[in-house]
Design a protein around this motif. Structure first.
Motif, mmCIF file in Angstrom:
data_model
loop_
_atom_site.group_PDB
_atom_site.id
_atom_site.type_symbol
_atom_site.label_atom_id
_atom_site.label_comp_id
_atom_site.label_asym_id
_atom_site.label_seq_id
_atom_site.Cartn_x
_atom_site.Cartn_y
_atom_site.Cartn_z
ATOM 1 N N ILE A 200 71.466 52.001 -41.022
ATOM 2 C CA ILE A 200 72.620 52.632 -41.668
ATOM 3 C C ILE A 200 73.033 53.891 -40.907
ATOM 4 O O ILE A 200 74.227 54.156 -40.699
ATOM 5 N N ALA A 201 72.061 54.677 -40.459
ATOM 6 C CA ALA A 201 72.369 55.893 -39.707
ATOM 7 C C ALA A 201 73.107 55.571 -38.423
ATOM 8 O O ALA A 201 74.070 56.261 -38.042
ATOM 9 N N ARG A 202 72.686 54.534 -37.734
ATOM 10 C CA ARG A 202 73.384 54.147 -36.498
ATOM 11 C C ARG A 202 74.799 53.684 -36.800
ATOM 12 O O ARG A 202 75.737 53.983 -36.042
ATOM 13 N N SER A 203 74.974 52.959 -37.888
ATOM 14 C CA SER A 203 76.319 52.502 -38.249
ATOM 15 C C SER A 203 77.247 53.679 -38.521
ATOM 16 O O SER A 203 78.398 53.696 -38.077
ATOM 17 N N LEU A 204 76.741 54.669 -39.248
ATOM 18 C CA LEU A 204 77.545 55.861 -39.528
ATOM 19 C C LEU A 204 77.851 56.615 -38.237
ATOM 20 O O LEU A 204 78.983 57.067 -38.010
ATOM 21 N N ALA A 205 76.846 56.768 -37.393
ATOM 22 C CA ALA A 205 77.040 57.492 -36.143
ATOM 23 C C ALA A 205 78.064 56.795 -35.255
ATOM 24 O O ALA A 205 78.915 57.444 -34.626
ATOM 25 N N MET B 140 79.034 52.284 -50.257
ATOM 26 C CA MET B 140 78.554 53.644 -50.015
ATOM 27 C C MET B 140 78.801 54.069 -48.566
ATOM 28 O O MET B 140 79.229 55.191 -48.299
ATOM 29 N N VAL B 141 78.509 53.175 -47.625
ATOM 30 C CA VAL B 141 78.727 53.495 -46.214
ATOM 31 C C VAL B 141 80.203 53.773 -45.944
ATOM 32 O O VAL B 141 80.556 54.756 -45.273
ATOM 33 N N GLU B 142 81.064 52.920 -46.457
ATOM 34 C CA GLU B 142 82.494 53.115 -46.217
ATOM 35 C C GLU B 142 83.001 54.386 -46.879
ATOM 36 O O GLU B 142 83.884 55.065 -46.342
ATOM 37 N N GLU C 98 74.357 57.958 -31.347
ATOM 38 C CA GLU C 98 73.615 56.990 -32.148
ATOM 39 C C GLU C 98 72.110 57.130 -31.956
ATOM 40 O O GLU C 98 71.326 56.937 -32.892
ATOM 41 N N ASP C 99 71.691 57.442 -30.731
ATOM 42 C CA ASP C 99 70.256 57.533 -30.453
ATOM 43 C C ASP C 99 69.618 58.683 -31.224
ATOM 44 O O ASP C 99 68.512 58.551 -31.749
ATOM 45 N N LEU C 100 70.306 59.818 -31.308
ATOM 46 C CA LEU C 100 69.768 60.943 -32.062
ATOM 47 C C LEU C 100 69.732 60.615 -33.553
ATOM 48 O O LEU C 100 68.744 60.917 -34.236
ATOM 49 N N ALA C 101 70.791 60.012 -34.062
ATOM 50 C CA ALA C 101 70.793 59.620 -35.475
ATOM 51 C C ALA C 101 69.637 58.673 -35.763
ATOM 52 O O ALA C 101 68.958 58.780 -36.799
ATOM 53 N N GLU C 102 69.373 57.754 -34.844
ATOM 54 C CA GLU C 102 68.264 56.818 -35.025
ATOM 55 C C GLU C 102 66.924 57.543 -34.983
ATOM 56 O O GLU C 102 66.026 57.261 -35.789
ATOM 57 N N CYS C 103 66.765 58.492 -34.052
ATOM 58 C CA CYS C 103 65.533 59.290 -33.979
ATOM 59 C C CYS C 103 65.214 59.928 -35.320
ATOM 60 O O CYS C 103 64.075 59.894 -35.795
ATOM 61 N N LEU C 104 66.228 60.545 -35.900
ATOM 62 C CA LEU C 104 66.020 61.288 -37.140
ATOM 63 C C LEU C 104 65.700 60.347 -38.295
ATOM 64 O O LEU C 104 64.889 60.667 -39.164
ATOM 65 N N GLN D 143 72.977 64.902 -40.551
ATOM 66 C CA GLN D 143 73.621 64.689 -41.842
ATOM 67 C C GLN D 143 73.815 63.199 -42.103
ATOM 68 O O GLN D 143 73.649 62.722 -43.237
ATOM 69 N N ALA D 144 74.141 62.438 -41.057
ATOM 70 C CA ALA D 144 74.296 60.985 -41.202
ATOM 71 C C ALA D 144 72.959 60.339 -41.562
ATOM 72 O O ALA D 144 72.901 59.438 -42.417
ATOM 73 N N ALA D 145 71.879 60.789 -40.942
ATOM 74 C CA ALA D 145 70.568 60.225 -41.252
ATOM 75 C C ALA D 145 70.151 60.543 -42.679
ATOM 76 O O ALA D 145 69.546 59.710 -43.369
ATOM 77 N N ALA D 146 70.487 61.741 -43.147
ATOM 78 C CA ALA D 146 70.111 62.138 -44.508
ATOM 79 C C ALA D 146 70.819 61.289 -45.553
ATOM 80 O O ALA D 146 70.187 60.820 -46.512
ATOM 81 N N ILE D 147 72.110 61.078 -45.398
ATOM 82 C CA ILE D 147 72.838 60.278 -46.396
ATOM 83 C C ILE D 147 72.469 58.801 -46.263
ATOM 84 O O ILE D 147 72.454 58.065 -47.259
ATOM 85 N N ALA D 148 72.104 58.362 -45.048
ATOM 86 C CA ALA D 148 71.636 56.985 -44.873
ATOM 87 C C ALA D 148 70.360 56.750 -45.664
ATOM 88 O O ALA D 148 70.140 55.660 -46.206
ATOM 89 N N ASP D 149 69.513 57.768 -45.747
ATOM 90 C CA ASP D 149 68.273 57.673 -46.527
ATOM 91 C C ASP D 149 68.600 57.422 -47.996
ATOM 92 O O ASP D 149 67.999 56.555 -48.652
ATOM 93 N N ASP D 150 69.562 58.158 -48.550
ATOM 94 C CA ASP D 150 69.948 57.971 -49.954
ATOM 95 C C ASP D 150 70.500 56.569 -50.187
ATOM 96 O O ASP D 150 70.178 55.912 -51.192
ATOM 97 N N ILE D 151 71.345 56.109 -49.273
ATOM 98 C CA ILE D 151 71.957 54.785 -49.429
ATOM 99 C C ILE D 151 70.877 53.701 -49.409
ATOM 100 O O ILE D 151 70.860 52.800 -50.259
ATOM 101 N N ALA D 152 69.990 53.778 -48.439
ATOM 102 C CA ALA D 152 68.939 52.768 -48.325
ATOM 103 C C ALA D 152 68.016 52.789 -49.536
ATOM 104 O O ALA D 152 67.635 51.742 -50.061
ATOM 105 N N TYR D 153 67.662 53.988 -49.981
ATOM 106 C CA TYR D 153 66.776 54.134 -51.136
ATOM 107 C C TYR D 153 67.363 53.429 -52.360
ATOM 108 O O TYR D 153 66.699 52.624 -53.022
ATOM 109 N N ASP D 154 68.610 53.756 -52.672
ATOM 110 C CA ASP D 154 69.240 53.176 -53.856
ATOM 111 C C ASP D 154 69.291 51.656 -53.761
ATOM 112 O O ASP D 154 68.944 50.945 -54.713
ATOM 113 N N ALA D 155 69.718 51.164 -52.617
ATOM 114 C CA ALA D 155 69.908 49.724 -52.469
ATOM 115 C C ALA D 155 68.593 48.971 -52.549
ATOM 116 O O ALA D 155 68.470 47.973 -53.280
#
Length: 427
Positions: free
Chosen positions: A104-109, A297-299, A116-122, A231-243
């Motif tokens: 999800i973080a890579r998609s947002l990035a 959520m992603v959109e 994308e690589d940094l978002a994925e790292c985080l 910030q993208a990685a943080a919100i990706a965590d919330d999205i993945a958690y809920d789903a």
């Protein structure tokens, strides 16, 4: 050692015909134009311990690889998300959750033209500091460590990548790039204000030891927001958690699909799925609900981030840091909807009697292990029991904490059986 800036490349290398240096600072590594506010690996602030640059990988790609090859990352396979390790092969673990957050973080990035690589790292590193047995393990560890400064899984993640991973000949930790460490430690926002006073959940106490300790070695700008990738990685965590908690809760039988009609956001998705696919078998119905909730959520995040970025018009990553607010997150409407989803999950999953019964048992495992090792630290295996005579109580407690926090669920149970005769049966 910082990466050379584009104008420096010709003089520093003589030729730029090899590897990733062919890629200009304003070109994304996926071939698309990089946003001016994105982190640029060519301009990384470098590593605490200088290393030669890789001819084939950017600093952030290198960090991603180091994280994936770390021992702490592998252990995520056997760490609880909600359900303990033995309950079924189809439920999420910390590892599968981490992979989903990364996607999800890579998609947002990609959509926001970030690195994308940094978002994925985080995303890949954000849960490395979690204890065994999920949030129950973290809560008990914080309780046990209260006399010694407490416990925070995010701070523990920093401790893992800067100290506890001891694999390299020249340094402890993974020696990650400054941008990776910054995003890891404060992906949820600033930790201190401009005067140095703690913020958020640390407001009435102090920053965790691991963060304070590392801040003496390297300034991670704890008073600013992180870059957009964090910030993208943080919100990706919330999205993945809920789903995935919806998915796992349904498949575990903790609640029924029809119960989701109590949450407007989920009810709307359920009506959409049933309207398009009447009579769909339950497993496919569940998947359609989960995937559509992720998509919505992603959109929403992408639309809101674009609106925020247009409003702030940052001309550099530093202006992202100094914006004074999160720029990559949910809209107000989705924030409200997501809170309703979390309330539903809290009542139907996290506080379900079956889950609570197991949580009570695993809490005793962590509490017992901590008390025993604190009283008799020599019972820890090598190298954890080395040099104990030179340590004070607080240092021993921190060592015990590091040891237990790194355990998998399975290993924690095995250690309890080694030391006690009344290990709870989690089956």
């Amino acid at each position: 050692m910082c990466c050379p800036r584009p104008e420096q490349q010709q003089t520093q290398t003589g030729s730029v015909k090899d590897g990733w240096k062919l890629m200009k600072a304003d070109i994304g590594f996926g071939g698309q134009s990089r946003a001016i506010y994105a982190e640029n690996p060519l301009e990384s602030r470098g590593r605490l311990f200088p290393e030669p640059e890789s001819p084939t990988r950017t600093p952030f790609q290198r960090d991603r690889d180091r994280i994936i090859h770390s021992s702490a990352f592998r252990r995520l396979k056997h760490k609880t998300q909600v359900f303990v390790y033995h309950e079924g092969d189809h439920f999420r673990t910390r590892l599968t959750h981490t992979i989903e957050v990364s996607q999800i973080a890579r998609s947002l990035a990609r959509a926001l033209r970030l690195d994308e690589d940094l978002a994925e790292c985080l995303a890949l590193s954000h849960d490395l500091g979690h204890t065994p047995f999920g949030h129950e393990g973290e809560d008990v560890m914080h309780e046990c460590m209260a006399p010694f400064g407490g416990f925070d899984h995010n701070a523990q993640s920093l401790r893992v990548v800067t100290h506890l991973e001891q694999r390299y000949a020249e340094f402890d930790g993974l020696n990650l790039a400054w941008e990776t460490l910054e995003g890891l430690v404060k992906h949820n926002g600033p930790l201190i204000d401009a005067s140095g006073a703690p913020l958020g959940k640390f407001k009435d106490s102090q920053l965790p030891f691991a963060i304070r300790d590392y801040a003496r070695k390297q300034d991670l700008l704890l008073h600013t927001w992180p870059g957009a990738e964090a910030q993208a990685a943080a919100i990706a965590d919330d999205i993945a958690y809920d789903a995935h908690d919806l998915d796992d809760g349904l498949r575990a039988g903790l609640f029924a699909i029809e119960d989701m009609r109590d949450v407007p956001f989920l009810a709307d998705i359920l009506a959409e799925v049933d309207g398009k696919y009447p009579g769909l078998e339950e497993s496919r119905r569940i998947h359609e609900i989960v995937r559509r909730s992720i998509t919505r959520m992603v959109e929403d995040v992408i639309r809101e981030a674009v609106r925020n970025l247009n409003e702030v018009a940052p001309q550099s990553v530093q202006e992202i840091r100094m914006a004074g607010r999160c720029l990559v997150g949910f809209s107000a409407d989705m924030t409200a909807a997501e809170k309703e989803v979390k309330r539903f999950l809290f009542a139907r999953v996290y506080r379900h009697e079956d889950v609570l019964a197991v949580r009570k048992l695993v809490a005793r495992v962590v509490r017992d292990l901590f008390a025993r090792f604190l009283a008799e630290p020599d019972l820890m295996p090598k190298p954890w029991n080395s040099g104990l005579g030179n340590l004070g109580e607080t240092e021993i407690a921190r060592l015990v904490c590091d040891y237990i926090a790194g355990m998998t669920d399975r290993y924690a149970i095995e250690e309890h059986r080694r030391l006690f005769d009344d290990t709870p049966d989690l089956g």
